[in-house]
Scaffold this motif. Structure first.
Motif, short mmCIF file in Angstrom:
data_model
loop_
_atom_site.label_atom_id
_atom_site.label_comp_id
_atom_site.label_asym_id
_atom_site.label_seq_id
_atom_site.Cartn_x
_atom_site.Cartn_y
_atom_site.Cartn_z
N LEU A 1183 0.98 -1.10 0.08
CA LEU A 1183 0.06 -0.02 -0.17
C LEU A 1183 0.99 1.33 -0.13
CD1 LEU A 1183 -3.14 0.10 0.08
CD2 LEU A 1183 -2.67 0.69 2.72
N ALA A 1184 0.64 2.20 -0.79
CA ALA A 1184 1.21 3.43 -0.91
C ALA A 1184 0.31 4.68 -1.10
CB ALA A 1184 2.54 3.44 -1.90
N SER A 1185 0.28 5.64 -0.41
CA SER A 1185 -0.28 6.70 -0.58
C SER A 1185 0.59 7.95 -1.53
CB SER A 1185 -0.86 7.42 0.77
OG SER A 1185 0.28 7.81 1.41
N SER A 1186 -0.21 8.87 -2.08
CA SER A 1186 0.78 9.97 -2.90
C SER A 1186 0.89 10.95 -1.69
CB SER A 1186 -0.29 10.44 -3.98
OG SER A 1186 0.21 11.56 -4.55
N GLN A 1187 2.15 11.23 -1.99
CA GLN A 1187 2.55 12.65 -1.00
C GLN A 1187 2.31 13.84 -1.53
OE1 GLN A 1187 3.24 12.04 2.22
NE2 GLN A 1187 2.89 9.96 1.73
N ALA A 1188 1.89 14.02 -2.86
CA ALA A 1188 1.56 15.11 -3.47
C ALA A 1188 0.00 15.44 -3.81
CB ALA A 1188 2.38 15.11 -4.85
N ALA A 1194 -2.47 3.75 -3.96
CA ALA A 1194 -2.25 2.72 -4.59
C ALA A 1194 -2.12 1.33 -3.89
CB ALA A 1194 -1.12 2.95 -5.57
N ALA A 1195 -2.76 0.31 -4.59
CA ALA A 1195 -2.50 -0.78 -3.58
C ALA A 1195 -1.99 -2.14 -4.46
CB ALA A 1195 -3.80 -1.30 -3.21
N GLY A 1196 -1.01 -2.88 -4.03
CA GLY A 1196 -0.53 -4.07 -4.93
C GLY A 1196 -1.34 -5.17 -4.14
N PHE A 1197 -1.61 -6.27 -4.89
CA PHE A 1197 -2.26 -7.50 -4.48
C PHE A 1197 -1.29 -8.86 -4.45
CE2 PHE A 1197 -5.40 -4.32 -5.14
CZ PHE A 1197 -6.46 -4.40 -4.41
N LEU A 1204 -5.30 1.65 -8.64
CA LEU A 1204 -5.18 2.91 -8.21
C LEU A 1204 -6.44 3.53 -7.67
CD1 LEU A 1204 -3.31 5.79 -7.99
CD2 LEU A 1204 -4.32 6.22 -10.20
N TYR A 1205 -6.46 4.14 -6.66
CA TYR A 1205 -7.80 4.92 -5.74
C TYR A 1205 -7.44 6.31 -5.76
CZ TYR A 1205 -8.42 -0.25 -4.89
OH TYR A 1205 -8.52 -1.35 -4.87
N ASP A 1206 -8.82 6.85 -5.96
CA ASP A 1206 -8.68 8.30 -5.54
C ASP A 1206 -10.03 8.50 -4.80
OD1 ASP A 1206 -8.95 10.94 -5.28
OD2 ASP A 1206 -7.69 11.37 -7.36
N ILE A 1207 -10.06 8.92 -3.45
CA ILE A 1207 -11.37 8.97 -2.74
C ILE A 1207 -12.06 10.21 -3.16
CG2 ILE A 1207 -10.25 7.76 -0.79
CD1 ILE A 1207 -10.08 10.33 0.77
N ARG A 1208 -11.62 11.01 -3.93
CA ARG A 1208 -12.48 12.24 -4.19
C ARG A 1208 -13.35 11.77 -5.50
NH1 ARG A 1208 -7.07 15.60 -5.28
NH2 ARG A 1208 -6.52 13.57 -6.37
N THR A 1209 -12.93 10.59 -5.94
CA THR A 1209 -13.93 10.22 -7.09
C THR A 1209 -15.14 9.74 -6.73
OG1 THR A 1209 -12.54 8.34 -7.41
CG2 THR A 1209 -12.00 10.44 -8.79
N MET A 1212 -14.09 5.82 -6.48
CA MET A 1212 -13.04 5.86 -6.14
C MET A 1212 -11.86 5.01 -6.53
SD MET A 1212 -13.92 5.36 -1.69
CE MET A 1212 -15.29 6.43 -1.42
N LEU A 1213 -12.15 3.65 -6.81
CA LEU A 1213 -11.39 2.88 -7.97
C LEU A 1213 -11.07 3.76 -9.36
CD1 LEU A 1213 -9.48 0.56 -8.23
CD2 LEU A 1213 -11.65 -0.84 -9.27
N VAL A 1214 -9.94 3.94 -9.53
CA VAL A 1214 -9.61 4.53 -10.94
C VAL A 1214 -9.18 3.71 -11.91
CG1 VAL A 1214 -7.74 6.17 -11.71
CG2 VAL A 1214 -8.68 6.77 -9.33
N CYS A 1215 -8.26 2.93 -11.38
CA CYS A 1215 -7.94 1.78 -12.80
C CYS A 1215 -7.46 0.57 -12.04
CB CYS A 1215 -7.13 2.45 -13.85
SG CYS A 1215 -5.81 3.29 -13.11
N THR A 1216 -7.43 -0.43 -12.83
CA THR A 1216 -6.69 -1.87 -12.54
C THR A 1216 -5.75 -2.19 -13.77
OG1 THR A 1216 -8.87 -2.42 -11.30
CG2 THR A 1216 -7.29 -4.12 -11.60
#
Length: 1352
Positions: A1183-1188, A1194-1197, A1204-1209, A1212-1216
């Motif tokens: 798991l890694a969050s953007s610092q910018a 982003a999450a790796g499985f 890639l996720y963006d909670i503002r959308t 939330m799930l942007v793409c896989t």
């Protein structure tokens, strides 16, 4: 401007003290209005200022294109810095006290002088033999010339005048006069006065101007019946007649001899009065070697005149020394218009100023205890001592020194006498015109205005560490005046806000009766400031609640709370005052209910729940606390609350963003729980209806409390634990029977009828989190054994075989279980499922990551007969406990229900053996066939009272009978009271220092960000090593972290031991355990608030999060907060392989693991914000969050996919994408590439390939590096420099640029012991420099730097 308005403008900004920035020109306001306005905009100014300063600085360092990047990497969010984070884990809070130091201001016993004995030995026209009088000589006695009339008539007139003078000071006292008496007459007088006064004080006034000086033995002289002889009266006789309490006034030459004799009498303990407590006060006209002044400018009884007619004496004395003496006739002083008690007249104002001046002198020169005794305990004594200060001033000018017992320091040259002289001169200058024209207008003195100005100047520059303001007694006097009252209250409020020390000073000077009396006024402009002042007083001293209720003051605050014009912060203060009034005070509870306080509070709460008004969190918090205190242990109030449907109203507050508000709502609900429910008889009638109503309410309350068992704030969870303890106390028979029946499997048992027990989920934002319970111990109590149970902990029941029930602990199980139901002799308020959820919740709390909450949880379990003794488990060597991840996590579903088959019979109360069973999943329907008995895994001696027993405290033993004193007590009220003890009108003194330090950090960060972005990275290899540290971890280094602004590296191991090392000085700074059960391992270390006072976030593999402060100080680390970040996982599963990451910009913590979702926690609110579906059947492994970019992560499985996720959308799930296609292995590390490009990610799999992705533009990787073959263990991506590093299990670290160019290889060398260092376990970069820290399985941490970093 009203203090309330000033307070309002500052109140909401206090929590931003760290991030507020005051620019020049905003802090120099000339009025309070401007000051308030400037303060209101502090937050926005901070943002604007930071934007300007950082932008300009960035332009100086690099090009303008880098400005947004720089700003993006300097987050303004600061979390976990509230009052609760500093004190919750460290100590038990203490709220307002009603004893101890804070109540010293209150006079121990109010006293009154009930009788006055006046003895005049004048023998007019006959001078005593030892006195040689001068000519002209002082002759006036009580302002009467004894030679202006016949001696007997003069003697009577003098006696009458003296009595009148004393009666002006104490009208209700009985005055008795004896003129030229004999010893028998004085004895009769003294006995009569003591008999009349009873336990009150008696005053004995002796005028010995017509008799010789006292003898060397301290005897005073009286007469025989024929006046032919002087008869001595020993002081011991006088004392035996008057007894105690008493006050003596000796107006005679050499009066000090009498005082000395009296002191000897007291010291020797030869007093005839029984008892050791002597309350004797003495005032004497002169020292032992002095004679009274004989100058004609003084009256003969100058000492008595000062004590009884101070204004007249002071003005006559001053008049002869003033510039006015030529133009002013001193006889006019007798014609001063007005009355002493009318402050609007000249005489009244002079008396008022004189009182203020003498009070101020006494307050500033006397110890406070002595001041309270002499100036606040007895009105007549206070008046005499004020006037005694004047006598000292006047008589010292005639070389005569009045003395007293207790002795006072010299005050005749105190500078406040200059203020009195000025006021006297101004008044005297008006005297001729006022006497000539009675209708002339009297001009008030500017004395009080000037003194208030002086007090205001002190407030601007004073502090606790400077001399206290000497004007405090004057402020007290000013409160009596309507024209000055508002300004005085305003300044008093500012003073009280400086801290508890200021409140104690104000109470010591005697402010209490004045502000109590002011509650009877109806002046609207005084209401806000009075509420503020009372808030400050009650935050220090709870004992004032009795006085408030007695005087009806509670009605004042209820009306204010209900007023429409008051703002929410001020109403919160009123709610606080009312909460203290009813806190443990039944009369206060009754009075407030009669005045309609419940209805007023509920009106505000309903307006909030119906979204009719935007309610201040502080008001919500104190409305809940006020209601909770109002019906705490008060059944009548509880019924009113239940009838008003309070549970339904409070439930909605449990999801508020502020932890204090949620905890207060829990407290309000908890106090509604009927503690004695289990002992009631269901006898029918109205009581039965009440029981139905209470049962319905209990059902609502318990359901709502179960939903916040997993709240992110330990403050809230602690209140839930206390609430469940009270519930368990009233329902322990039902809970015990359920536990025992649940323990005993049957074909048609409760387990089959309750399929939901094993996996209970709450509604709303949080369900029940049954975190891993860990090793459990069974304890024998009262000759019976209570053993381990798989129900997320232990159940209290017999560990016998399945067919034995005769030893059931609860004693009520005989035939109580049949057909899947539990029958009880008393009615149940909850269904069985709810009881099971309660037990699960209690077990969850008993293993809470917060030590305080866990201690409370264990006490709750003990109430229902479940003992849990947990020990610190640190396995030696590489051995693992049965059930550890290495042995059981791979097959969690086959663990089944494990129970101990051991049964030992003891007669004692303590069992010297422990049973430990591995933690397992709770039983479900399809597991019942796999139930088996196993032998106890661990037998060894263990005493309950041994040091490692894990018992929270001696109170952990079970609560029996009706002993409610052992129930854990709520702390949220005391915690919340601390808010009002702090300054509310000004920011903290250390905010400037914090801001200056943050500016330095920002400057450092911006400079190094620019260098990272625009400098090429040189090679990193074995020669780049700058430090190497043997951490001495037994299990190797699990994770490491480099501090940004100091040469410090932090490392942790599998046993959750944390060590902090200074790599420049090669010094170990600190070493501590993350918690007491360190068998889970640490998955991640993060720094919170790195630009401010940084905090260390430690994430354990089981999902528990702990945050530490002062972690670099040896032995001084403090736990700030703790929470379980994984909700909804299977209870009892040991290893969750939790992965977390922290995003400072948003204040969000992202957490996931072997669960189908990613948990989003707001650490500022300490609340679960969202549970984001992972959209995958596999668990998250990185798991890694953007610092910018705020809200992006982003999450790796484990299947090699990346999302890639963006909670503002909305979705939330942007793409896989699935970049790791060559060989499907778990994603070991993932990170965002430096810069502002959204969606640029680096992902590394266990197979050894590193993929560079731009997931927003293309699905496939645009660059692939095969770094290691099947052994990649760690990945690190630099936050700002174009560099990444990977490590493998083959003792190898490779460094690459973002273009895939190899920048170096680090191979571990052979040690001097000829052993290779173990596999690379962790890698981490310094946030602002090219420094790489690498941890290995052999406990070694090495730090490498590129050439640029080493030359800096």
């Amino acid at each position: 401007m009203a203090l309330g308005d000033l307070m309002t403008s500052r109140f909401s900004q206090l929590s931003l003290a760290v991030s507020n920035h005051v620019t020049d020109g905003n802090g120099s306001s000339g009025s309070y209005q401007e000051d308030a306005t400037s303060y209101t905009d502090l937050a926005s100014q901070r943002r604007d200022f930071d934007t300007e300063s950082t932008s300009s600085y960035a332009n100086a360092v690099t090009s303008s294109a880098a400005v947004p990047t720089s700003m993006a990497y300097l987050p303004q969010t600061v979390v976990l810095c509230e009052l609760r984070h500093a004190t919750f884990e460290a100590s038990t809070p203490t709220g307002p006290s009603d004893s101890g130091l804070v109540s010293k201001w209150r006079p121990k016993d109010r006293m009154k002088t009930g009788c006055v004995a006046l003895v005049l030995c004048l023998n007019i026209s006959v001078d005593p033999p030892d006195v040689i009088k001068i000519s002209p000589c002082a002759r006036m006695e009580c302002w009467i010339d004894p030679f202006s009339m016949a001696p007997p008539k003069a003697l009577g007139a003098i006696g009458k005048n003296l009595r009148d003078q004393y009666e002006r000071w104490q009208p209700k006292a009985r005055c008795k006069v004896e003129l030229d008496p004999t010893v028998d007459e004085v004895k009769k007088l003294c006995n009569t006065c003591r008999r009349y006064a009873k336990s009150e004080r008696v005053l004995f006034h002796y005028n010995g101007h017509g008799v010789p000086k006292p003898t060397a033995n301290g005897e005073i002289w009286l007469f025989n019946k024929s006046y032919t002889q002087y008869i001595p009266l020993p002081i011991s006789d006088l004392d035996s007649w008057l007894k105690t309490p008493s006050i003596y006034v000796f107006d005679c030459s050499a009066a000090g001899i009498v005082v000395n004799a009296f002191i000897e009498l007291l010291d020797c303990g030869t007093s005839n009065y029984p008892g050791s407590a002597r309350d004797c006060i003495l005032l004497a006209a002169c020292e032992a070697h002095e004679t009274l002044p004989q100058s004609a400018e003084f009256p003969a009884d100058v000492f008595t005149s000062c004590l009884t007619t101070p204004i007249k004496m002071a003005l006559r004395w001053f008049c002869t020394r003033s510039l006015l003496h030529e133009s002013l006739d001193c006889s006019l002083i007798d014609k001063i218009p007005g009355r002493q008690n009318d402050r609007k007249t000249l005489l009244g104002e002079l008396n008022w100023i004189f009182t203020a001046v003498t009070d101020t002198i006494a307050w500033n020169v006397l110890p406070h205890e002595l001041f309270r005794r002499l100036f606040r305990q007895d009105l007549l004594v206070a008046s005499l001592f004020r006037n005694f200060l004047l006598a000292e001033r006047i008589m010292r000018s005639a070389n005569c020194s009045p003395i007293s017992y207790p002795m006072l320091p010299p005050t005749h040259q105190h500078h406040m006498w200059d203020a009195w002289d000025m006021a006297a001169e101004i008044c005297l200058s008006q005297l001729p015109s006022l006497v000539e024209d009675p209708n002339a207008e009297f001009q008030s003195s500017s004395f009080f205005t000037e003194q208030l100005t002086a007090f205001e100047v002190w407030l601007d520059h004073g502090s606790e560490h400077k001399k206290p303001p000497e004007q405090l007694p004057i402020v007290l006097q000013v409160l009596l005046s309507q024209c000055h009252r508002f300004h005085a209250l305003f300044l008093l409020g500012r003073f009280l806000d400086m801290g508890p020390w200021a409140v104690d000073l104000a109470l010591s000077v005697g402010i209490f009766p004045y502000v109590l009396k002011l509650l009877q006024t109806t002046t609207p402009e005084l209401r806000q400031i009075l509420v503020f002042i009372w808030t400050k007083i009650l935050a220090l001293d709870k004992s004032c609640q009795v006085d408030l209720v007695k005087d009806g003051g509670h009605v004042y605050f209820i009306r204010f709370l209900n007023s429409a014009e008051a703002n929410p912060e001020q109403r919160a203060m009123a709610a606080f005052v009312l909460a203290v009034i009813v806190d443990g005070h039944r009369r206060g509870q009754e009075a407030c209910i009669e005045a309609g306080l419940i209805q007023v509070c509920l009106k505000h709460l309903q307006a909030f729940t119906q979204n009719e008004a935007q309610t201040e969190p502080l008001l919500l918090q104190w409305l809940c606390l006020c209601l909770g205190k109002l019906w705490e242990d008060f059944s009548e109030a509880q019924m009113i609350g239940l009838q008003a449907d309070v549970p339904a109203i409070c439930v909605s507050i449990l999801s508020e963003p502020q932890p204090e508000v949620r905890a207060s709502a829990v407290y309000a609900l908890a106090t509604l729980l009927d503690v004695g429910f289990d002992s009631r008889d269901g006898s029918g009638g109205d009581e039965e209806c009440d029981d139905v109503e209470k049962s319905r309410a209990e059902n609502i309350i318990i359901k709502s409390l179960l939903n916040v068992v997993s709240d992110g704030s330990p403050v809230v969870r602690a209140e839930v634990a206390v609430a469940l303890a009270h519930f368990a106390f009233g329902h322990k028979q039902h809970l015990k029977s359920f536990a025992a029946a649940y323990w005993k499997p049957q074909p048609n048992s409760l387990l089959n009828s309750l399929p939901s027990v094993a996996n209970i989920k709450g509604t709303g934002s949080g369900g029940i989190v049954s975190s891993q319970i860990g090793p459990i111990t069974a304890i024998v109590r009262d000759g019976r054994v209570s053993t381990s149970s798989p129900l997320a902990g232990i159940m209290h029941g017999s560990p016998l075989s399945d067919d034995s029930s005769q030893h059931s602990d609860s004693g009520i199980l005989n035939d109580c279980v049949s057909n899947g139901e539990i029958h009880n002799s008393r009615p149940k308020s909850l269904d069985n499922a709810m009881y099971s959820q309660c037990v699960l919740a209690m077990c969850t709390l008993a293993k809470d990551p917060s030590r305080r909450v866990a201690s409370l949880g264990r006490r709750v379990l003990s109430i229902i007969g479940i003992e849990q003794v947990t020990k610190s488990l640190k396995p030696a060597g590489n051995s693992a406990w049965p059930g550890d991840p290495t042995t059981s996590s791979s097959t969690p579903n086959t663990s089944g229900l494990v129970r101990s088959s051991s049964w030992l019979d003891f007669n004692g109360g303590h069992l010297p053996l422990t049973f430990r069973t591995p933690p397992v999943s709770p039983p479900r329907q399809n597991y019942l066939a796999g139930i088996r008995r196993v032998c106890s895994l661990d037998f060894r001696p263990h005493l309950m009272n041994s040091p490692d027993s894990g018992l929270a405290d001696p109170l952990l033993g079970s609560v029996s009978g009706s002993d409610r004193s052992l129930l854990p007590q709520s702390t949220i009220f005391n915690f919340s009271c601390g808010h009002f003890s702090k300054p509310l009108l000004t920011a903290s003194d250390d905010s400037e220092e914090l801001l200056a330090r943050r500016e330095d950090y920002e400057r450092f960060a911006l400079e190094h960000i620019a260098k990272c972005q625009h400098s090429s990275v040189s090679k990193l290899n074995n020669n780049s090593q700058i430090a190497s540290w043997d951490t001495r971890f037994e299990t190797g280094t699990r994770t490491a972290l480099l501090q940004p602004f100091s040469p410090i590296v932090i490392a942790a191991d599998e046993n959750e031991r944390i060590r902090v090392w200074d790599y420049e000085e090669a010094t170990l700074l600190n070493s501590f355990d993350n918690h007491d059960f360190p068998e889970k391992g640490i998955s991640k270390l993060c720094l919170l608030n790195e630009l401010d006072d940084s905090l260390l976030l430690v994430a354990s593999s089981d999902g528990n999060i702990r945050v530490w402060k002062d972690y670099t100080l040896k032995g001084k680390q403090k736990l700030v907060t703790a929470l379980s970040s994984i909700e909804g996982h299977k209870p009892g599963v040991r290893s969750l392989n939790t992965v977390v990451d922290w995003q400072q910009q948003s204040g969000y913590l992202y957490s996931s693991g072997e669960i189908p979702s990613i948990m989003l926690w707001d650490l500022d609110k300490e609340q679960l914000v969202n549970s984001i579906p992972s959209s995958s059947d596999c668990s998250v492994s990185a798991l890694a969050s953007s610092q910018a970019h705020e809200g992006q992560f982003a999450a790796g499985f484990v299947d090699g996919s990346v999302r890639l996720y963006d909670i503002r959308t909305p979705d939330m799930l942007v793409c896989t994408t699935r970049p790791h296609t060559q060989q499907v292995e778990r994603v070991v590390g993932i990170g965002f590439q430096p810069g502002l490009d959204q969606g640029k990610i680096v992902s590394a799999s266990q197979a050894g390939d590193i993929q560079f992705l731009d997931v927003r533009n293309q699905r496939d990787a645009y660059l692939t590096i095969v770094a290691h073959r099947g052994s990649l263990t760690a990945l690190a991506v630099h936050r700002h420099a174009p560099i990444i590093a990977s490590g493998s299990a083959k003792q190898l670290i490779k460094v690459f640029s973002l273009e895939g160019e190899p920048l170096g290889t680090i191979r571990y060398q052979h040690t001097f012991m000829a052993q290779k260092i173990g596999s690379v376990s962790c890698l981490t970069f310094h946030p602002y420099q090219v420094l790489l820290a690498a941890g290995a399985a052999d406990a070694c941490v090495s730090i490498y730097a590129d050439d640029n970093s080493r030359t800096r």
